[in-house]
Motif scaffolding. Structure first.
Motif, PDB file in Angstrom:
ATOM      1  N   ILE A  60     -14.634 -20.568 -31.602  1.00  0.00           N
ATOM      2  CA  ILE A  60     -14.574 -19.240 -32.218  1.00  0.00           C
ATOM      3  C   ILE A  60     -15.805 -19.006 -33.092  1.00  0.00           C
ATOM      4  O   ILE A  60     -16.392 -17.914 -33.086  1.00  0.00           O
ATOM      5  CB  ILE A  60     -13.272 -19.084 -33.020  1.00  0.00           C
ATOM      6  N   GLN A  61     -16.232 -20.040 -33.826  1.00  0.00           N
ATOM      7  CA  GLN A  61     -17.463 -19.921 -34.624  1.00  0.00           C
ATOM      8  C   GLN A  61     -18.660 -19.656 -33.711  1.00  0.00           C
ATOM      9  O   GLN A  61     -19.527 -18.833 -34.026  1.00  0.00           O
ATOM     10  CB  GLN A  61     -17.685 -21.197 -35.426  1.00  0.00           C
ATOM     11  N   GLY A  62     -18.714 -20.367 -32.578  1.00  0.00           N
ATOM     12  CA  GLY A  62     -19.790 -20.154 -31.620  1.00  0.00           C
ATOM     13  C   GLY A  62     -19.754 -18.755 -31.035  1.00  0.00           C
ATOM     14  O   GLY A  62     -20.805 -18.126 -30.828  1.00  0.00           O
ATOM     15  N   ARG A  63     -18.569 -18.241 -30.782  1.00  0.00           N
ATOM     16  CA  ARG A  63     -18.429 -16.872 -30.269  1.00  0.00           C
ATOM     17  C   ARG A  63     -18.972 -15.862 -31.279  1.00  0.00           C
ATOM     18  O   ARG A  63     -19.686 -14.924 -30.914  1.00  0.00           O
ATOM     19  CB  ARG A  63     -16.953 -16.592 -29.974  1.00  0.00           C
ATOM     20  N   ARG A  64     -18.639 -16.070 -32.542  1.00  0.00           N
ATOM     21  CA  ARG A  64     -19.120 -15.159 -33.585  1.00  0.00           C
ATOM     22  C   ARG A  64     -20.641 -15.198 -33.700  1.00  0.00           C
ATOM     23  O   ARG A  64     -21.293 -14.153 -33.892  1.00  0.00           O
ATOM     24  CB  ARG A  64     -18.471 -15.509 -34.916  1.00  0.00           C
ATOM     25  N   TYR A  65     -21.215 -16.391 -33.584  1.00  0.00           N
ATOM     26  CA  TYR A  65     -22.674 -16.520 -33.615  1.00  0.00           C
ATOM     27  C   TYR A  65     -23.302 -15.727 -32.474  1.00  0.00           C
ATOM     28  O   TYR A  65     -24.265 -14.967 -32.674  1.00  0.00           O
ATOM     29  CB  TYR A  65     -23.079 -17.987 -33.511  1.00  0.00           C
ATOM     30  N   LEU A  66     -22.749 -15.904 -31.258  1.00  0.00           N
ATOM     31  CA  LEU A  66     -23.296 -15.210 -30.092  1.00  0.00           C
ATOM     32  C   LEU A  66     -23.159 -13.695 -30.235  1.00  0.00           C
ATOM     33  O   LEU A  66     -24.091 -12.949 -29.917  1.00  0.00           O
ATOM     34  CB  LEU A  66     -22.598 -15.681 -28.816  1.00  0.00           C
ATOM     35  N   GLU A  67     -21.998 -13.245 -30.689  1.00  0.00           N
ATOM     36  CA  GLU A  67     -21.789 -11.808 -30.847  1.00  0.00           C
ATOM     37  C   GLU A  67     -22.831 -11.200 -31.788  1.00  0.00           C
ATOM     38  O   GLU A  67     -23.396 -10.131 -31.506  1.00  0.00           O
ATOM     39  CB  GLU A  67     -20.379 -11.544 -31.378  1.00  0.00           C
ATOM     40  N   THR A  68     -23.108 -11.883 -32.891  1.00  0.00           N
ATOM     41  CA  THR A  68     -24.092 -11.391 -33.868  1.00  0.00           C
ATOM     42  C   THR A  68     -25.499 -11.429 -33.295  1.00  0.00           C
ATOM     43  O   THR A  68     -26.261 -10.443 -33.379  1.00  0.00           O
ATOM     44  CB  THR A  68     -24.027 -12.224 -35.157  1.00  0.00           C
ATOM     45  N   ALA A  69     -25.847 -12.568 -32.678  1.00  0.00           N
ATOM     46  CA  ALA A  69     -27.203 -12.733 -32.143  1.00  0.00           C
ATOM     47  C   ALA A  69     -27.477 -11.793 -30.976  1.00  0.00           C
ATOM     48  O   ALA A  69     -28.576 -11.226 -30.861  1.00  0.00           O
ATOM     49  CB  ALA A  69     -27.408 -14.187 -31.721  1.00  0.00           C
ATOM     50  N   LEU A  70     -26.500 -11.592 -30.111  1.00  0.00           N
ATOM     51  CA  LEU A  70     -26.679 -10.749 -28.925  1.00  0.00           C
ATOM     52  C   LEU A  70     -26.942  -9.293 -29.303  1.00  0.00           C
ATOM     53  O   LEU A  70     -27.710  -8.593 -28.621  1.00  0.00           O
ATOM     54  CB  LEU A  70     -25.445 -10.841 -28.025  1.00  0.00           C
ATOM     55  N   LYS A  71     -26.320  -8.842 -30.364  1.00  0.00           N
ATOM     56  CA  LYS A  71     -26.493  -7.440 -30.785  1.00  0.00           C
ATOM     57  C   LYS A  71     -27.899  -7.156 -31.285  1.00  0.00           C
ATOM     58  O   LYS A  71     -28.294  -5.979 -31.400  1.00  0.00           O
ATOM     59  CB  LYS A  71     -25.462  -7.103 -31.857  1.00  0.00           C
ATOM     60  N   GLU A  72     -28.670  -8.186 -31.551  1.00  0.00           N
ATOM     61  CA  GLU A  72     -30.030  -8.012 -32.060  1.00  0.00           C
ATOM     62  C   GLU A  72     -31.088  -8.136 -30.965  1.00  0.00           C
ATOM     63  O   GLU A  72     -32.279  -8.025 -31.237  1.00  0.00           O
ATOM     64  CB  GLU A  72     -30.295  -9.052 -33.156  1.00  0.00           C
ATOM     65  N   ILE A  73     -30.651  -8.366 -29.728  1.00  0.00           N
ATOM     66  CA  ILE A  73     -31.588  -8.557 -28.621  1.00  0.00           C
ATOM     67  C   ILE A  73     -31.738  -7.255 -27.839  1.00  0.00           C
ATOM     68  O   ILE A  73     -30.745  -6.671 -27.386  1.00  0.00           O
ATOM     69  CB  ILE A  73     -31.113  -9.707 -27.703  1.00  0.00           C
ATOM     70  N   LYS A  74     -32.952  -6.792 -27.673  1.00  0.00           N
ATOM     71  CA  LYS A  74     -33.217  -5.469 -27.103  1.00  0.00           C
ATOM     72  C   LYS A  74     -32.709  -5.316 -25.666  1.00  0.00           C
ATOM     73  O   LYS A  74     -32.261  -4.238 -25.283  1.00  0.00           O
ATOM     74  CB  LYS A  74     -34.725  -5.189 -27.159  1.00  0.00           C
ATOM     75  N   CYS A  75     -32.814  -6.375 -24.873  1.00  0.00           N
ATOM     76  CA  CYS A  75     -32.429  -6.241 -23.466  1.00  0.00           C
ATOM     77  C   CYS A  75     -30.907  -6.194 -23.259  1.00  0.00           C
ATOM     78  O   CYS A  75     -30.435  -5.916 -22.154  1.00  0.00           O
ATOM     79  CB  CYS A  75     -33.022  -7.377 -22.632  1.00  0.00           C
ATOM     80  N   VAL A  76     -30.150  -6.458 -24.291  1.00  0.00           N
ATOM     81  CA  VAL A  76     -28.685  -6.420 -24.201  1.00  0.00           C
ATOM     82  C   VAL A  76     -28.210  -5.034 -24.623  1.00  0.00           C
ATOM     83  O   VAL A  76     -28.376  -4.626 -25.769  1.00  0.00           O
ATOM     84  CB  VAL A  76     -28.037  -7.505 -25.086  1.00  0.00           C
ATOM     85  N   GLU A  77     -27.623  -4.309 -23.684  1.00  0.00           N
ATOM     86  CA  GLU A  77     -27.211  -2.934 -23.945  1.00  0.00           C
ATOM     87  C   GLU A  77     -25.844  -2.846 -24.610  1.00  0.00           C
ATOM     88  O   GLU A  77     -25.563  -1.900 -25.343  1.00  0.00           O
ATOM     89  CB  GLU A  77     -27.199  -2.149 -22.632  1.00  0.00           C
ATOM     90  N   ASN A  78     -24.971  -3.799 -24.318  1.00  0.00           N
ATOM     91  CA  ASN A  78     -23.635  -3.764 -24.908  1.00  0.00           C
ATOM     92  C   ASN A  78     -23.075  -5.176 -25.002  1.00  0.00           C
ATOM     93  O   ASN A  78     -23.284  -5.994 -24.101  1.00  0.00           O
ATOM     94  CB  ASN A  78     -22.694  -2.889 -24.074  1.00  0.00           C
ATOM     95  N   VAL A  79     -22.395  -5.456 -26.094  1.00  0.00           N
ATOM     96  CA  VAL A  79     -21.674  -6.716 -26.282  1.00  0.00           C
ATOM     97  C   VAL A  79     -20.208  -6.350 -26.457  1.00  0.00           C
ATOM     98  O   VAL A  79     -19.828  -5.737 -27.462  1.00  0.00           O
ATOM     99  CB  VAL A  79     -22.178  -7.484 -27.524  1.00  0.00           C
ATOM    100  N   TYR A  80     -19.393  -6.701 -25.477  1.00  0.00           N
ATOM    101  CA  TYR A  80     -17.989  -6.302 -25.521  1.00  0.00           C
ATOM    102  C   TYR A  80     -17.197  -7.234 -26.436  1.00  0.00           C
ATOM    103  O   TYR A  80     -17.414  -8.448 -26.432  1.00  0.00           O
ATOM    104  CB  TYR A  80     -17.399  -6.311 -24.109  1.00  0.00           C
ATOM    105  N   PRO A  81     -16.265  -6.691 -27.222  1.00  0.00           N
ATOM    106  CA  PRO A  81     -15.441  -7.532 -28.101  1.00  0.00           C
ATOM    107  C   PRO A  81     -14.668  -8.568 -27.294  1.00  0.00           C
ATOM    108  O   PRO A  81     -14.171  -8.284 -26.205  1.00  0.00           O
ATOM    109  CB  PRO A  81     -14.493  -6.522 -28.763  1.00  0.00           C
TER     110      PRO A  81
END
Length: 350
Positions: A268-289
């Motif tokens: 779960i901690q790893g999931r939270r890290y990825l969710e935060t990091a992915l939202k800051e990457i330009k090529c990622v258009e959407n991060v689904y909950p």
């Protein structure tokens, strides 16, 4: 709604008797076993037992029943949840006559099992928020001979929990069986539907040791249901469907809940890290909950991104061809180092 399980079972199975070996009829491990034509001298491999395994997996069932607060006769153990799904469909669906209903995008095994058994699949797509189209499902069950509705919660591959009120509406208005696949339930804050088995006779729940317990190699799936349903699953299952080593390792795992919970917390901690990091990457258009141990992301070109990640020796699941998931990739939560390598590879994408 009153549900009679016998009215749902395939006709020829109603009067079938389960395969019976002497191990079903004799309780205990002490004795001289001259019933199964085994080699009495042992095995050529020292780590392999020369006797057949417990056909009903009693030790595991006792531990699982205590863990989930159910009776052992409400529990079926399969060689992975895939076998649970397969046996369940074989008991209740007449080939070429009756159907199952699924809600894509969803785990493909339900459809795969149905196709193998020549059973038609009715599709009612999830809504844009990846929740059930309850009206669409209720209309479908009026117009088709549907025996089973499959619901995955958290849903694979979208990662979200399915609204409990929606599931309850379906349970109350469907005179067939509703199977809820909770393979990823440990990673959510949701209480298992197993707690409501006594409330709904047509409710069936599947869980697994493959995810939170980290035991995918052992192949253990668990199906929880009303005792009548379990009786028919045991009638048609293969006699020794779960090997002794898997049973032993599973029983051992169920005594290590503290370690299992540690794994869950770290994921779960790893999931939270990825969710935060992915939202800051330009090529990622959407991060689904996500309520699971994976995250669904949307990019401009999933196939191109997939190949880019392959070049960096990162293997994710390309869901670009799935209904409603154009441009989507599903990434599992890895170790801290694996998660960081994945994010670094996305940052290198042009």
């Amino acid at each position: 709604m009153s549900i009679e399980i016998d009215n749902l079972v395939r006709t020829h199975i109603l009067n079938m008797k389960p395969y019976s070996s002497a191990r079903n009829e004799y309780v205990g491990n002490d004795g001289i076993f001259l019933d199964a034509n085994e080699n009495p001298f042992g095995s050529v491999c020292t780590e392999i037992h020369n006797r057949y395994p417990d056909p009903m997996q009693e030790e595991m069932k006792i531990k699982l029943a205590k863990l989930e607060n159910v009776s052992t006769n409400q529990l079926f153990i399969g060689n992975g949840s895939d076998e649970c799904i397969d046996v369940f469909v074989r008991v209740f669906c007449e080939p070429q006559k009756e159907k199952i209903l699924i809600c894509p995008p969803v785990f493909s095994m339900y459809e795969h099992v149905a196709h193998i058994q020549n059973i038609e699949v009715v599709n009612v797509l999830l809504k844009d928020d990846f929740q059930l189209d309850v009206d669409g499902i209720l209309n479908a069950i009026k117009n088709h001979t549907i025996k089973i509705i499959f619901i995955c919660s958290p849903n694979n591959p979208t990662g979200n929990l399915i609204n409990e009120n929606d599931i309850e509406i379906i349970l109350k208005n469907f005179d067939g069986l509703v199977l809820i696949d909770e393979a990823y339930q440990d990673f959510s804050n949701n209480v298992s539907w197993i707690n409501r088995l006594q409330e709904f006779k047509n409710l069936v729940v599947i869980k697994t040791l493959s995810k939170a317990y980290g035991m995918a190699d052992v192949r253990i799936g668990m199906l929880y249901a009303h005792a009548e349903i379990i009786q028919y699953l045991n009638t048609i299952k293969m006699p020794y469907n779960v090997n002794a080593h898997s049973q032993r390792l599973a029983a051992e795992a169920l005594d290590k809940m503290e370690l299992k919970n540690k794994f869950v917390d770290e994921l779960i901690q790893g999931r939270r890290y990825l969710e935060t990091a992915l939202k800051e990457i330009k090529c990622v258009e959407n991060v689904y909950p996500s309520d699971a141990n994976y995250i669904l992301i949307k990019v401009a070109d999933a196939n191109k991104m997939y190949q880019h990640l392959i070049q960096h020796k990162l293997i994710v699941r390309n869901r670009d061809n799935a209904p409603m998931l154009k441009g989507c990739l599903r990434v599992s939560v890895g170790t801290k180092q694996e998660n960081e390598q994945f994010i670094d590879a996305l940052k290198r994408y042009n």
